[in-house]
Design a protein around this motif. Structure first.
Motif, PDB file in Angstrom:
ATOM      1  N   LYS A 238       0.843  -1.191   0.000  1.00 48.44           N
ATOM      2  CA  LYS A 238       0.000   0.000   0.000  1.00 48.44           C
ATOM      3  C   LYS A 238       0.877   1.239   0.000  1.00 48.44           C
ATOM      4  N   VAL A 239       0.306   2.324  -0.469  1.00 43.74           N
ATOM      5  CA  VAL A 239       1.085   3.550  -0.541  1.00 43.74           C
ATOM      6  C   VAL A 239       0.268   4.712   0.006  1.00 43.74           C
ATOM      7  N   PRO A 240       0.850   5.512   0.925  1.00 47.28           N
ATOM      8  CA  PRO A 240       0.103   6.660   1.434  1.00 47.28           C
ATOM      9  C   PRO A 240       0.059   7.792   0.410  1.00 47.28           C
ATOM     10  N   VAL A 241      -0.929   8.639   0.543  1.00 50.37           N
ATOM     11  CA  VAL A 241      -1.037   9.808  -0.338  1.00 50.37           C
ATOM     12  C   VAL A 241      -0.139  10.895   0.239  1.00 50.37           C
ATOM     13  N   THR A 242       0.951  11.166  -0.460  1.00 48.29           N
ATOM     14  CA  THR A 242       1.946  12.082   0.094  1.00 48.29           C
ATOM     15  C   THR A 242       1.673  13.530  -0.310  1.00 48.29           C
ATOM     16  N   THR A 243       2.303  14.447   0.423  1.00 47.16           N
ATOM     17  CA  THR A 243       2.205  15.857   0.063  1.00 47.16           C
ATOM     18  C   THR A 243       2.825  16.097  -1.303  1.00 47.16           C
ATOM     19  N   ARG A 244       3.947  15.422  -1.525  1.00 48.84           N
ATOM     20  CA  ARG A 244       4.609  15.533  -2.823  1.00 48.84           C
ATOM     21  C   ARG A 244       3.648  15.199  -3.962  1.00 48.84           C
ATOM     22  N   TYR A 245       2.897  14.155  -3.751  1.00 48.87           N
ATOM     23  CA  TYR A 245       1.960  13.711  -4.786  1.00 48.87           C
ATOM     24  C   TYR A 245       0.881  14.762  -5.029  1.00 48.87           C
ATOM     25  N   LEU A 246       0.280  15.241  -3.950  1.00 51.34           N
ATOM     26  CA  LEU A 246      -0.792  16.232  -4.092  1.00 51.34           C
ATOM     27  C   LEU A 246      -0.255  17.508  -4.753  1.00 51.34           C
ATOM     28  N   TRP A 247       0.923  17.897  -4.348  1.00 51.89           N
ATOM     29  CA  TRP A 247       1.581  19.095  -4.869  1.00 51.89           C
ATOM     30  C   TRP A 247       1.881  18.919  -6.368  1.00 51.89           C
ATOM     31  N   CYS A 248       2.343  17.723  -6.722  1.00 51.19           N
ATOM     32  CA  CYS A 248       2.659  17.442  -8.122  1.00 51.19           C
ATOM     33  C   CYS A 248       1.400  17.505  -8.999  1.00 51.19           C
ATOM     34  N   LEU A 249       0.307  16.943  -8.490  1.00 50.92           N
ATOM     35  CA  LEU A 249      -0.945  17.001  -9.267  1.00 50.92           C
ATOM     36  C   LEU A 249      -1.345  18.444  -9.507  1.00 50.92           C
ATOM     37  N   TYR A 250      -1.156  19.274  -8.478  1.00 49.63           N
ATOM     38  CA  TYR A 250      -1.511  20.695  -8.593  1.00 49.63           C
ATOM     39  C   TYR A 250      -0.645  21.374  -9.651  1.00 49.63           C
ATOM     40  N   LEU A 251       0.654  21.087  -9.599  1.00 48.08           N
ATOM     41  CA  LEU A 251       1.580  21.693 -10.559  1.00 48.08           C
ATOM     42  C   LEU A 251       1.275  21.242 -11.989  1.00 48.08           C
ATOM     43  N   LEU A 252       0.968  19.964 -12.134  1.00 47.09           N
ATOM     44  CA  LEU A 252       0.629  19.446 -13.464  1.00 47.09           C
ATOM     45  C   LEU A 252      -0.609  20.149 -13.990  1.00 47.09           C
ATOM     46  N   ASP A 253      -1.544  20.355 -13.098  1.00 45.57           N
ATOM     47  CA  ASP A 253      -2.775  21.023 -13.479  1.00 45.57           C
ATOM     48  C   ASP A 253      -2.498  22.456 -13.930  1.00 45.57           C
ATOM     49  N   LYS A 254      -1.483  23.066 -13.340  1.00 46.73           N
ATOM     50  CA  LYS A 254      -1.168  24.462 -13.669  1.00 46.73           C
ATOM     51  C   LYS A 254      -0.188  24.572 -14.834  1.00 46.73           C
ATOM     52  N   ASN A 255       0.200  23.414 -15.384  1.00 46.51           N
ATOM     53  CA  ASN A 255       1.073  23.426 -16.562  1.00 46.51           C
ATOM     54  C   ASN A 255       2.393  24.153 -16.355  1.00 46.51           C
ATOM     55  N   ILE A 256       3.098  23.770 -15.319  1.00 46.43           N
ATOM     56  CA  ILE A 256       4.360  24.430 -14.991  1.00 46.43           C
ATOM     57  C   ILE A 256       5.462  23.973 -15.954  1.00 46.43           C
ATOM     58  N   ARG A 257       6.238  24.916 -16.443  1.00 46.80           N
ATOM     59  CA  ARG A 257       7.390  24.551 -17.274  1.00 46.80           C
ATOM     60  C   ARG A 257       8.635  24.540 -16.393  1.00 46.80           C
ATOM     61  N   VAL A 258       9.101  23.360 -16.065  1.00 44.90           N
ATOM     62  CA  VAL A 258      10.194  23.234 -15.102  1.00 44.90           C
ATOM     63  C   VAL A 258      11.498  23.787 -15.684  1.00 44.90           C
ATOM     64  N   ALA A 259      11.715  23.521 -16.953  1.00 46.30           N
ATOM     65  CA  ALA A 259      12.971  23.972 -17.570  1.00 46.30           C
ATOM     66  C   ALA A 259      13.088  25.498 -17.460  1.00 46.30           C
ATOM     67  N   GLY A 260      11.989  26.175 -17.679  1.00 46.98           N
ATOM     68  CA  GLY A 260      11.987  27.639 -17.606  1.00 46.98           C
ATOM     69  C   GLY A 260      12.341  28.119 -16.209  1.00 46.98           C
ATOM     70  N   ILE A 261      11.773  27.474 -15.209  1.00 42.96           N
ATOM     71  CA  ILE A 261      12.046  27.872 -13.825  1.00 42.96           C
ATOM     72  C   ILE A 261      13.505  27.627 -13.473  1.00 42.96           C
ATOM     73  N   ASP A 262      14.016  26.439 -13.867  1.00 36.28           N
ATOM     74  CA  ASP A 262      15.422  26.127 -13.605  1.00 36.28           C
ATOM     75  C   ASP A 262      16.337  27.187 -14.202  1.00 36.28           C
ATOM     76  N   GLU A 263      16.001  27.591 -15.419  1.00 30.51           N
ATOM     77  CA  GLU A 263      16.830  28.560 -16.127  1.00 30.51           C
ATOM     78  C   GLU A 263      16.800  29.909 -15.426  1.00 30.51           C
ATOM     79  N   GLU A 264      15.591  30.314 -15.042  1.00 31.10           N
ATOM     80  CA  GLU A 264      15.424  31.655 -14.506  1.00 31.10           C
ATOM     81  C   GLU A 264      15.975  31.789 -13.090  1.00 31.10           C
ATOM     82  N   PHE A 265      15.770  30.753 -12.273  1.00 33.61           N
ATOM     83  CA  PHE A 265      16.139  30.885 -10.861  1.00 33.61           C
ATOM     84  C   PHE A 265      17.343  30.048 -10.465  1.00 33.61           C
ATOM     85  N   GLY A 266      17.974  29.421 -11.461  1.00 27.66           N
ATOM     86  CA  GLY A 266      19.172  28.657 -11.158  1.00 27.66           C
ATOM     87  C   GLY A 266      18.918  27.434 -10.292  1.00 27.66           C
TER      88      GLY A 266
END
Lengths: 652, 260
Positions: A238-266
């Motif tokens: 069994k697997v618990p529902v983690t904060t990471r998981y909930l947070w990731c679903l939220y980010l996916l829903d918001k269509n975050i571009r990770v590469a852009g963030i990495d570039e901008e904020f190092g």
């Protein structure tokens, strides 16, 4: 090789032709063999490696691929993000298929490969201890496919026990008791469950969407059973529902571009699955803002603890809403004497009537008045209580954490250890699971095997009685109109089958034969062309034989069986074989005249199975392999017969 | 039935030739007729001659005859429906991982069953592929029954491969070819089961052949009257071929032939 000249075979031109023939045949042969092998390989694959379309299973020789297949099975039936966040998947992965295409998966788990066995064991056993006490209402069952067996066993045991405890249960036989248990289950779950099949593992996350803000646990036996099942399962399943998981679903829903963030904020996230929750690190720029919005707008209310000061306002909230306590009791199904009897609830109450109201109440809480509950926090508390000092934890686990608050759930370690411990069993499951699934589908559903067997046997029997008898009558007794009768029989071929199909269907209906074996067998039993063929063949048998038999006192039936049939065995064998193939493979007619699932043949079930398992093509492959076994056996046994029973037309 | 507004339950009223007129005025009907012709022509072009060529190759190959024959027989062990699934799932997978798309890695992935340019071909190929081995058997037997002396006679007369094919093989196979051709022609006009399993008539109406249309009309829309009318129209169009078939069949007799 009569067409190619027998002399001068060594000449370059002829050689070229021969080589050309070989090349063509080999190429053609490859097209025949390759799909066959791919089907076989596909039938022992799963989501992770099916689309590789290997000719031979690649996972036989690759441990990393076997691990990926194991993970695909382990996290089957729930969203991919559970796995992706737990394992920090790279950006390109969006399903287990992507793992299958990786050439070197080992590099993602290298660190674990080098880790000491003792450390892993300690991590896993501590985690097990932690999870045993953790809230079952915040986790999902793993092994969506393999676990079905567990799930069915659990439910069967539970409901059989209930059936025994019920009135008159003690006197029931095993079979009746199981039937009664099913009945109880169907009633409790309030749906028609005919067999232990479509049970909770499949749709747990669809049915219980833990990540939704306002979702609250339903008060239904099905959910209670589910929780009980979770409690019954060991920690690795069994697997618990983690904060990471909930947070990731939220980010996916918001269509975050990770590469852009990495570039901008190092930063060095590189993948959306690796962005940590904002409660343990300071997130840069827009991510910080997103985190604040996530916790205030999207965090599931059931995972919230209210500050006692705010919680004391609950009775007042109820009073504002209902006015009188009677109105509340009627509206929410509670039974309180007065509003002051309602307890001060800091967490989601167990009482269903209050739950909905409490959720609405809690939604009104400001940021400072709530504490968010998460499995990570509980785990960190657990570690703190157990090891007290971070240095001791690092020593015991082989970690290098600066403080307890940075500890993550050790799901990677647990998965890794889980696989290492059970690699033999997993390999066996890789090979056998799909087949087992198909077999249990066929064995449990309807009476497919019995139907098909009987259908095939009866069809062959009927074909071999009706046609030869008709042909015999036409051939042996020179009737005045035998030629016309023959033309009449042949004329049946002239009409398109559809013309016959509709009246045939209606005729069967009027005769009340729909959903019976006659409906499947009778329409195809007599065939004009077969009669024609047999008549021609019977004509060619020497008449003297019959005369001799008559002199010896043989009756008509005796002559039919021991002369006519005995002399035409090869042709009859081919006709029987064709009857077998047609009846075994027939699908449309079988579906049309027998719409009752109890009468469906193997092919109809197969069609259902592939329609149902469109998302699991490896299961379809296994079904194909299994369905081919009877034909393979028949063909292997009858090759000689086919080759000897070919009939050729010659001009008279 | 074709002259009735046929109802499964209750009264069926007599409507004369209305059904036929309705069918004739139906645009979809004519479209499906066109698709049927396309289907039949492609089917015959590919499916009819493949077994003949295969049989010729198999009878000429100096070694491993039986092995090759067995290999070409492999698809036969799975029934028609299974073969359709196999192609649908494996080869025609529209993503870049589909087998056909992998083979053609240099072009963009093609949705074989969903793209109107390819669907018809895609529906026909599995049948051709699966039927080649079984179909070639009868030709193999026929080739075997041609006496070697005839070929030798041509050789003595100085004829090469081409002359042998033209003057010995072709005449010997002709009755068989003729019968099989007419049979295949009529048969493909009625084909539907395989198309139903592959595309169910789609995309759009690209593979909506007559057989399938009649089936839909009758068993999906329950318009038995029009369905029967369509079937009669189809049948009467084929009547010439059917008569030809009957004529040939009444002139030949069947003999058993064996391959080693």
């Amino acid at each position: 090789m009569p067409i190619l000249p027998t002399v001068g075979r060594k000449s370059p031109r002829i050689r070229l032709v021969i080589v050309g023939i070989y090349v063509l045949l080999v190429l053609g042969g490859v097209t025949m063999v390759v799909p066959f092998l791919i089907t076989l390989t596909g039938s022992v694959s799963n989501t992770a490696d099916f689309e590789r379309y290997d000719i031979l299973p690649a996972y036989f020789g690759r441990r990393d691929l076997r691990f990926a297949k194991f993970l695909a099975e382990k996290y089957a039936g729930i969203r991919f993000e559970h796995f992706a966040t737990a394992h920090g998947a790279p950006a390109g992965w969006s399903s287990f298929k992507d793992l299958g295409f990786e050439e070197d998966l080992g590099r993602y788990w290298n660190d674990l490969d080098g880790k000491g066995e003792a450390e892993l064991e300690r991590i896993a056993s501590d985690y097990e201890e932690f999870l045993a006490k953790y809230d079952t209402g915040n986790m999902f069952a793993l092994f969506g496919n393999w676990g079905l067996e567990d799930c069915r066993r659990f439910l069967r045991e539970k409901y059989v026990r209930l059936a025994r405890e019920g009135d008159a249960g003690a006197r029931l036989s095993g079979r009746a008791c199981r039937a009664r248990a099913l009945e109880l289950l169907s009633k409790a779950w309030n749906e028609g469950v005919y067999e232990y099949w479509d049970l909770l593992n499949f749709d747990q996350e669809q049915r219980y969407p833990y990540h939704l803000r306002r979702w609250i646990p339903p008060d239904e036996p099905r959910y209670t059973d589910y929780l009980e099942y979770l409690r019954w399962l060991p920690a690795s399943k069994k697997v618990p529902v983690t904060t990471r998981y909930l947070w990731c679903l939220y980010l996916l829903d918001k269509n975050i571009r990770v590469a852009g963030i990495d570039e901008e904020f190092g930063t060095d996230f590189r993948s959306i699955y690796r962005i940590p929750p904002g409660d343990i690190v300071r997130l840069p720029g827009p991510l910080g803002e997103l985190w604040r919005r996530f916790v205030s707008e999207s965090w599931p209310i059931r995972l919230v603890e209210l500050a006692p000061g705010f919680a004391r306002g609950f009775p007042g909230f109820l009073e504002d809403r209902y006015g009188t306590v009677e109105a509340m009791n009627a509206g929410a199904g509670t039974s309180y004497g007065s509003f002051s009897d309602v307890p001060t609830l800091t967490r989601l109450p167990g009482e269903l009537g209050l739950r909905r109201l409490w959720v609405e109440f809690a939604l009104g809480a400001a940021e400072g008045e709530v504490t968010r509950l998460s499995v990570e926090k509980d785990y960190r508390e657990f570690l703190r209580a157990k090891y007290v000092d971070i240095g001791r934890l690092n020593d015991a686990y082989g970690w290098r954490l600066a403080r307890f608050d940075l500890a993550e759930l050790p799901l990677r370690e647990v998965d890794w250890l889980d696989y290492s411990r059970n690699s033999g069993y997993c390999f066996w499951k890789f090979l056998s699971h799909n087949m087992g699934e198909v077999l249990s589908f066929i064995a449990v559903r309807g009476r497919a095997l019995w139907n098909t067997g009987l259908l095939v046997a009866l069809t062959v029997l009927f074909t071999l009685t009706v046609n030869p008898m008709a042909a015999y009558a036409l051939s042996r007794f020179r009737l005045r109109y035998s030629q016309q009768i023959l033309i009449y029989l042949l004329a049946t071929m002239a009409f398109p089958p559809e013309v016959g199909m509709i009246p045939g269907f209606l005729l069967l209906r009027d005769l009340h034969l729909l959903n019976t074996f006659p409906a499947l067998i009778l329409p195809g039993a007599a065939n004009g062309f077969t009669v024609f063929l047999l008549k021609g063949f019977f004509d060619s048998l020497p008449r003297e034989l019959y005369e001799a038999a008559t002199v010896d006192g043989a009756g008509e039936f005796k002559m039919f069986t021991s002369i006519t049939l005995a002399l035409s065995k090869p042709i009859l064998a081919v006709i029987a074989l064709q009857a077998f193939l047609v009846s075994y493979g027939s699908f449309m007619w079988a579906f049309l005249v027998c719409q009752d699932p109890d009468m469906w043949t193997l092919m109809v079930w197969l069609y259902q199975f592939q329609a149902k398992n469109g998302a699991n093509p490896h299961l379809v492959m296994a079904a194909i392999v299994i369905a081919s076994v009877p034909t393979l056996v028949v063909f292997a046994g009858c090759q000689k017969i086919i080759l000897r029973g070919i009939v050729l037309p010659t001009m008279k | 039935m074709a002259f009735q507004d046929y109802r499964i339950t209750g009264h069926s009223s007599w409507v004369g030739v209305d059904n036929f007129i309705n069918v004739m005025l139906n645009k979809d009907f004519w479209l499906s007729l066109r698709q049927t012709f396309k289907y039949v022509i492609l089917c015959i072009a590919l499916g009819f001659f493949t077994p003949v060529v295969l049989a010729l190759l198999l009878s000429e190959v100096p070694r491993w005859k039986t092995a090759f024959r067995t290999v070409f027989f492999l698809p036969q062990i799975s029934s028609g429906l299974v073969i359709m699934f196999l192609w649908k799932v494996l080869l025609y997978n529209p993503t870049e991982h589909g087998l056909l798309n992998k083979l053609l890695w240099f072009v963009d992935p093609v949705d074989w069953l969903g793209d109107q340019r390819f669907t018809m071909m895609a529906v026909i190929l599995p049948g051709v592929w699966a039927g080649a081995g079984m179909g070639s058997l009868i030709y193999l037997a026929a080739l075997k029954s041609i006496p070697n002396e005839t070929y030798e006679a041509v050789e003595v007369d100085g004829g090469g491969i081409w002359e042998k094919l033209r003057h010995v093989t072709l005449p010997a196979l002709l009755p068989l070819l003729l019968i099989r051709f007419v049979g295949a022609f009529i048969g493909t006009f009625h084909a539907m089961g395989n198309i139903f399993a592959m595309t169910a008539g789609g995309p759009g109406n690209e593979t909506m052949v007559m057989g399938l249309m009649i089936w839909y009309e009758a068993f999906a829309f329950l318009r038995y009257g029009t369905a029967t009318a369509m079937a009669w129209i189809l049948g009467s169009m084929l009547i010439g071929f059917t008569l030809m078939q009957l004529k040939i069949l009444s002139r030949v007799e069947f003999r058993r032939a064996a391959i080693d």
